[in-house]
Design a protein around this motif. Structure first.
Motif, PDB file in Angstrom:
ATOM      1  N   VAL A 171     106.872   2.007  57.115  1.00 25.95           N
ATOM      2  CA  VAL A 171     107.123   1.019  58.156  1.00 25.95           C
ATOM      3  C   VAL A 171     108.617   0.718  58.250  1.00 25.95           C
ATOM      4  CG1 VAL A 171     106.684  -1.361  58.871  1.00 25.95           C
ATOM      5  CG2 VAL A 171     104.821   0.016  57.930  1.00 25.95           C
ATOM      6  N   SER A 174     110.324   3.534  60.092  1.00 28.08           N
ATOM      7  CA  SER A 174     109.954   3.422  61.496  1.00 28.08           C
ATOM      8  C   SER A 174     110.705   2.276  62.169  1.00 28.08           C
ATOM      9  CB  SER A 174     108.436   3.202  61.612  1.00 28.08           C
ATOM     10  OG  SER A 174     108.050   2.985  62.941  1.00 28.08           O
ATOM     11  N   GLY A 175     110.859   1.152  61.464  1.00 22.70           N
ATOM     12  CA  GLY A 175     111.586   0.012  62.006  1.00 22.70           C
ATOM     13  C   GLY A 175     113.055   0.312  62.206  1.00 22.70           C
ATOM     14  N   TRP A 178     113.358   2.263  65.375  1.00 20.91           N
ATOM     15  CA  TRP A 178     113.221   1.337  66.507  1.00 20.91           C
ATOM     16  C   TRP A 178     114.515   0.560  66.736  1.00 20.91           C
ATOM     17  CZ3 TRP A 178     113.501  -4.066  65.739  1.00 20.91           C
ATOM     18  CH2 TRP A 178     113.245  -4.836  66.867  1.00 20.91           C
ATOM     19  N   SER A 203     111.247   3.933  70.346  1.00 18.81           N
ATOM     20  CA  SER A 203     111.022   2.493  70.199  1.00 18.81           C
ATOM     21  C   SER A 203     109.539   2.189  70.006  1.00 18.81           C
ATOM     22  CB  SER A 203     111.550   1.756  71.434  1.00 18.81           C
ATOM     23  OG  SER A 203     112.924   2.007  71.631  1.00 18.81           O
ATOM     24  N   PHE A 206     107.258   2.395  66.648  1.00 11.34           N
ATOM     25  CA  PHE A 206     107.224   1.333  65.654  1.00 11.34           C
ATOM     26  C   PHE A 206     105.927   0.536  65.761  1.00 11.34           C
ATOM     27  CE2 PHE A 206     109.372  -2.793  64.052  1.00 11.34           C
ATOM     28  CZ  PHE A 206     108.980  -2.507  62.747  1.00 11.34           C
ATOM     29  N   ILE A 210     102.977   0.409  62.898  1.00  7.73           N
ATOM     30  CA  ILE A 210     102.516  -0.853  62.316  1.00  7.73           C
ATOM     31  C   ILE A 210     100.990  -0.896  62.310  1.00  7.73           C
ATOM     32  CG2 ILE A 210     102.406  -3.359  62.673  1.00  7.73           C
ATOM     33  CD1 ILE A 210     105.305  -3.207  63.675  1.00  7.73           C
ATOM     34  N   ALA A 272     112.118  -7.180  70.629  1.00  2.29           N
ATOM     35  CA  ALA A 272     111.394  -7.936  69.607  1.00  2.29           C
ATOM     36  C   ALA A 272     110.446  -8.999  70.173  1.00  2.29           C
ATOM     37  CB  ALA A 272     112.394  -8.566  68.634  1.00  2.29           C
TER      38      ALA A 272
END
Length: 397
Positions: A171, A174-175, A178, A203, A206, A210, A272
């Motif tokens: 994660v 991946s974040g 993003w 983007s 992500f 999750i 976000a």
């Protein structure tokens, strides 16, 4: 001997996915009277985010839990094969859209249709646009979810290699992808137009990851945190976003000098606020039994049936929404006419899902009947061996 029964399918995934499919169809016919009732009018995210999140959950069950030493290559090839199916589906909906708008433009003498949803470039710069269409560099409006999803499936095996050792690290990586995509505005380029894809897979992966990681964590014996303050924070965020959209408060500058990916509402880079909105809603569905029980329907529930056939239903919904858009451009929209269009489109999607279920059940029954024939009528006759007669060798003179 007790034979273990097959695992029971969690219909909550199918039901939520079906609701997202119906919502996407309604939103893809902009201006219809049901559009204000869809989820995008009650928060920062919309049905596209919900669809991608639930796709990550489904991918964990279909691929993530099987991505182990000895099976990772096969699982990777299955994901890439699925990406290939999505590629063909994307091309199919794109060509169908071009054909639909061209038909209405010719039949109703409405050349303005060929200036809609990014078709102008295809008409004016055909050769380059055709290259763009087959490489996903040129995407028509409302035809851009499957292309993003296909690319995400191509890169997920690399992230699963990290997740084999640590889901948290998966994660985190991946974040970072993003964040980098949002900060430096990078993504797959458009061609022949300028810019990047409307739904940037760098983007949106992500959100997918999750959902993938959370499901794998739970299936491995973990659990999602259920602290009251965390539940309260999720509820508060949903309420604030609802008020923000309904008042509305879009004119307020919330940047505070921070990058847009952290404070804006951009869909391309999945800013976000949009990401947190869909995650807050998904978290409450996952941890509050009172909410998740609403989606736990029987396997023959219409929503569960539609959700099981997500890809063909989505493709059909995209094509039907393009017909509806073209129809509304060449005819004066009316309240009852729009409601009839939406009702007919949703009914057609349900009909397709039920047809696929019926066809597959028919095929299974035919195979079962073929397999059961020897058991019913006895074993097939065995060939009778012919007696061997010894030949006398001719006596030598």
């Amino acid at each position: 001997m007790n034979i273990p029964s097959a695992p029971v399918r969690d219909t909550r995934i199918d039901v939520i996915r079906a609701i997202a499919l119906i919502t996407i169809f309604i939103n893809h016919v902009p201006g219809n009277p049901l559009e204000p009732l869809t989820s995008k009018n009650f928060g920062f995210s919309d049905a596209a985010e919900a669809f991608v999140l639930i796709s990550g959950v489904s991918a964990a069950l279909a691929y993530g839990l099987k991505f182990r030493p000895g099976t990772s290559l096969v699982t990777t090839l299955k994901m890439w094969r699925r990406a290939g199916v999505l590629y063909m589906a994307q091309l199919g909906t794109t060509m169908a859209t071009l054909g639909i708008f061209a038909f209405f433009a010719i039949h109703f003498s409405a050349p303005e249709l060929l200036e809609k949803i990014n078709i102008t470039q295809v008409m004016e710069n055909t050769a380059a646009s055709l290259v763009g269409l087959v490489t996903f560099g040129h995407q028509l409006g409302y035809n851009n979810i499957l292309s993003m999803y296909a690319v995400v499936l191509l890169v997920v095996p690399g992230l699963l290699l990290i997740g084999r050792h640590s889901l948290l690290n998966m994660v985190a990586v991946s974040g970072l992808i993003w964040l980098a995509a949002g900060l430096f505005r990078i993504g797959p380029p458009n061609f022949p137009n300028e810019g990047i894809w409307f739904l940037n897979p760098l983007s949106w992966q992500f959100l997918f990851v999750i959902g993938l990681a959370a499901t794998m964590h739970v299936k491995r014996g973990g659990s999602l945190p259920t602290h009251p303050w965390l539940i309260g924070a999720a509820v508060t965020y949903l309420v604030v976003s609802l008020a923000w959209v309904q008042i509305p408060l879009w004119g307020i500058n919330t940047s505070m000098g921070l990058p847009m990916v952290l404070t804006g509402f951009d869909k391309t880079y999945l800013s976000a606020p949009r990401l947190l909105h869909v995650l807050s809603a998904g978290y409450l569905v996952a941890v509050l039994p009172q909410i998740s029980a609403l989606a736990r329907r029987s396997a023959d529930n219409p929503l569960a049936v539609m959700g099981r056939q997500a890809l063909p239903v989505f493709v059909a919904g995209t094509i039907l929404s393009m017909v509806a858009q073209a129809w509304r451009i060449v005819h004066e929209p009316t309240l009852m006419g729009d409601i009839a269009i939406i009702a007919a489109g949703v009914a057609a999607q349900f009909a397709l899902a039920y047809y696929i279920e019926w066809y597959r059940r028919l095929v299974r029954n035919a195979k079962a009947a073929t397999t059961a024939v020897p058991a019913v009528f006895g074993p097939p006759p065995q060939p009778v061996a012919k007696p061997v007669v010894a030949r006398r060798k001719p006596e030598m003179a």
